[in-house]
Design a protein around this motif. Structure first.
Motif, PDB file in Angstrom:
ATOM      1  N   GLU A 159      11.972 -34.772  -2.307  1.00  0.00           N
ATOM      2  CA  GLU A 159      12.025 -35.527  -1.055  1.00  0.00           C
ATOM      3  C   GLU A 159      13.183 -36.513  -1.009  1.00  0.00           C
ATOM      4  OE1 GLU A 159       8.844 -38.585   0.216  1.00  0.00           O
ATOM      5  OE2 GLU A 159       8.121 -36.661   1.003  1.00  0.00           O
ATOM      6  N   SER A 167       2.678 -20.473   0.961  1.00  0.00           N
ATOM      7  CA  SER A 167       3.152 -19.443   1.892  1.00  0.00           C
ATOM      8  C   SER A 167       3.498 -18.138   1.183  1.00  0.00           C
ATOM      9  CB  SER A 167       4.379 -19.936   2.656  1.00  0.00           C
ATOM     10  OG  SER A 167       5.464 -20.186   1.765  1.00  0.00           O
ATOM     11  N   ASP A 227       7.244 -25.153  -0.206  1.00  0.00           N
ATOM     12  CA  ASP A 227       7.084 -25.188   1.254  1.00  0.00           C
ATOM     13  C   ASP A 227       7.463 -26.547   1.820  1.00  0.00           C
ATOM     14  OD1 ASP A 227       6.217 -22.615   1.042  1.00  0.00           O
ATOM     15  OD2 ASP A 227       4.108 -23.045   1.497  1.00  0.00           O
ATOM     16  N   GLU A 228       7.192 -27.611   1.062  1.00  0.00           N
ATOM     17  CA  GLU A 228       7.558 -28.961   1.461  1.00  0.00           C
ATOM     18  C   GLU A 228       8.248 -29.638   0.283  1.00  0.00           C
ATOM     19  OE1 GLU A 228       4.128 -31.060   2.803  1.00  0.00           O
ATOM     20  OE2 GLU A 228       3.633 -29.595   4.372  1.00  0.00           O
ATOM     21  N   LYS A 229       9.150 -30.547   0.592  1.00  0.00           N
ATOM     22  CA  LYS A 229       9.853 -31.271  -0.463  1.00  0.00           C
ATOM     23  C   LYS A 229       8.850 -32.074  -1.290  1.00  0.00           C
ATOM     24  CE  LYS A 229      14.001 -30.181   1.245  1.00  0.00           C
ATOM     25  NZ  LYS A 229      14.948 -29.276   0.575  1.00  0.00           N
ATOM     26  N   ASN A 252       7.700 -35.201  -3.681  1.00  0.00           N
ATOM     27  CA  ASN A 252       8.027 -36.581  -4.021  1.00  0.00           C
ATOM     28  C   ASN A 252       7.480 -36.922  -5.404  1.00  0.00           C
ATOM     29  OD1 ASN A 252       5.274 -37.025  -3.664  1.00  0.00           O
ATOM     30  ND2 ASN A 252       5.523 -37.983  -1.654  1.00  0.00           N
TER      31      ASN A 252
END
Length: 605
Positions: free
Chosen positions: A41, A300, A322-324, A326
């Motif tokens: 992130e 996914s 799929d998402e950054k 953190n």
């Protein structure tokens, strides 16, 4: 190689020790990951490692603490000793090395200056934000140490790299050169090296010919924007000449061909299949953890937890999340017992009445050689091997940030004992000391001042009534880690300003003070938590220290039903009650006349 009096005796002892370790292996070993800047992130590089070993390491100390090695200047002609690692054959229960002194296998030429770094069982982070992590792998051939032939194991390889290198690729090249020159002994190994911008994986095993003095190694770059995971099985597969993202020993193909395990006619070299039988202890011991982290980060992809065998290619070398990710997300990767999956260790009869996700290890859990080229040992059973395990010595998430000066940008978030219940404490790359609680500890002597025992106690106490206590533990964990993240953000600014103003010494003092004081504070807070949990959950009761209210909640209904509670002495006709089949615990009672027959009672219950 330097000569010493008694060297031959020491090497004979060393080789015997290595053989003992192979015979008494216990289930353990590590999980590692690397999250590249493009996958995080805030564009940090993250490298994680769970040190799931048991026993003394190359330092001749228990593997539950970390050490700070200061930078040093060295005179021309000086030599660097290379120490034997008693955990190089296995994670032997109890540390078969006992009280033996450290064994020097040989010496290499020292360099004029070595960098400061943190190390434990393996190297972790140096002052230039070079990060490292390790996991043990199952190789077909695991040779013992030999004077003049095989003096390096992964522990000392990682240490030398942190002493001498500032970049990940440089570290891989240095490690490969040491293997080629001085040889390699022990288990197969995966090492991650990462700097603020680039990450590499190097995988190592012994040569297939005992007469050969070297080892075998292959390295591969982790693409930016991707996440790499390894868990006690080699992860590099196809090795092709001309691939700019791979490096390997110059004689790799020649040695494999001479050993008769691969030829150009076989097609592209598959590193895993050629040098390893794959899984480390039992089917799914390794690949399930790789699946779990990849599935958590990239649902996914719809990855299946089921595979044909340990040579599966179902789980790619790296994945794009799929998402950054953190920092707290990186912590959470190590805090997992397969919750919410078909392998959830916190549910079912094996978890007991209170959802204890930890399992005691038995002989069928040992990672002895359970398979070879022709046979596989089908054992009586197995428990899923979780990411957070009860035998964890420590874990860490090391962070590197290109936007900050090296002393500030590198932070080793270190957590003693079991990952799920630990608190990750910040240790700056530019610090010159750590809290003494984190640098001490021995499994054979309880020390309330040692960070390991502080956290290990809470985990073990929680196992008495895990479902009730874990909420209190994680709430405190979240609180302390949030405070540490805020403290680091403030300290980053102050230290960077000092460095920009030319006050490097002032920055070092600040970073050291924050590192030591925060470590002390976290250990003190955990002592307080332990006291609260002892008072609240002693003797099967739940006591509120504030109100002095006491509850006796007993066991959940499903557990009472499964354990025969309903057949207990609730009537005087106990023999007849026990002879009655099909009784369920109903959570209700009935009133009957004192002269009621058992037949009357049975009809009602």
């Amino acid at each position: 190689m330097g000569k010493r009096t008694g060297t031959t005796h020491l090497l004979q002892h060393c080789l015997c020790l290595f053989a003992v370790l192979l015979m008494v292996a216990n289930a353990a070993a590590c999980t590692v990951f690397a999250i590249t800047p493009g996958a995080s992130e805030d564009r940090s590089m993250y490298v994680g490692h769970t040190n799931d070993g048991v026993g003394k390491d190359w330092r001749n100390v228990d593997d539950i603490s970390l050490s700070f090695v200061p930078a040093a200047d060295h005179a021309p002609g000086e030599k660097r000793a290379v120490f034997f690692d008693p955990d190089s054959g296995s994670d032997a229960a109890g540390g078969a090395s006992g009280g033996d002194s450290r064994l020097v296998l040989g010496y290499i030429d020292q360099v004029p200056h070595t960098y400061a770094y943190y190390t434990g069982s393996y190297g972790m982070m140096n002052e230039h934000q070079l990060l490292s992590a390790e996991c043990t792998d199952y190789a077909k051939v695991e040779l013992g140490a030999a004077e003049g032939k095989r003096i390096f194991y992964s522990s000392e390889l990682s240490n030398v790299a942190l002493e001498r290198c500032t970049e990940a690729r440089e570290a891989v090249e240095v490690v490969g050169g040491l293997i080629d020159t001085y040889g390699y002994y022990g288990t197969g190994e995966t090492l991650i090296f990462a700097d603020p911008q680039e990450a590499w994986v190097i995988e190592i095993c012994s040569s297939l010919d005992e007469a050969d003095g070297g080892g075998l190694w292959v390295a591969q770059k982790i693409p930016d924007g991707e996440v790499f995971v390894a868990a006690n099985e080699f992860r590099i597969r196809e090795v092709a000449p001309g691939n700019p993202d791979q490096i390997y020993s110059a004689d790799l193909f020649t040695k494999l061909e001479e050993a008769g395990v691969w030829s150009p006619a076989d097609g592209t070299l598959d590193w895993l299949e050629t040098v390893s039988y794959g899984e480390y202890s039992h089917p799914y011991y390794s690949v399930m953890r790789v699946w779990r982290i990849q599935d958590l980060l990239a649902p996914s992809l719809n990855l299946s937890p089921y595979v044909e065998d340990s040579y599966t290619k179902a789980y790619p070398f790296t994945i794009a999340p799929d998402e950054k990710v953190n920092l707290t997300g990186a912590f959470s990767l190590f805090r997992d017992h397969y919750e919410g999956t078909g392998f959830d260790l916190s549910t079912g009869e094996a978890a007991g009445p209170f959802g204890n996700p930890y399992r005691y290890l038995g002989p069928d859990d040992a990672h002895t050689n359970f398979q070879n080229g022709s046979y596989i040992e089908v054992r009586a059973g197995a428990n899923p091997r979780a990411i957070s395990e009860i035998f964890c010595s420590y874990s860490y998430v090391a962070q590197a940030r290109s936007s900050l000066p090296d002393p500030v940008g590198g932070v080793l978030w270190f957590g003693p004992a079991v990952a799920y219940e630990t608190v990750y404490a910040p240790i700056y790359a530019g610090s010159t000391n750590v809290s003494s609680a984190y640098a001490t500890g021995d499994r054979f002597e309880y020390d309330p001042d040692a960070a390991y025992w502080t956290f290990d106690f809470v985990t073990n106490w929680a196992m008495l009534r895990y479902d009730a206590m874990i909420g209190t533990i994680t709430a405190k964990q979240v609180e302390l880690e949030a405070e540490s993240i805020a403290l680091v953000q403030q300290t980053d600014r102050e230290a960077a300003e000092l460095i920009a103003a030319g006050d490097g010494e002032g920055a070092a003092r600040l970073l050291t003070n924050v590192t030591v004081m925060r470590g002390d504070e976290i250990v003190d807070e955990w002592h307080g938590l332990a006291g609260t949990l002892i008072v609240t959950y002693s003797n099967g009761r739940i006591t509120d220290p504030a109100t002095e209210a006491v509850e006796e909640p007993g066991y959940p209904a499903w557990w009472l039903n499964e354990t025969g509670y309903q057949y207990g002495p609730r009537v005087y006709e106990l023999d007849e009650l026990r002879a009655t089949g099909g009784l369920n615990y109903t959570e209700s009672s009935v009133w009957v006349p004192k002269n009621a027959t058992f037949a009357d009672i049975r009809e009602l219950i």
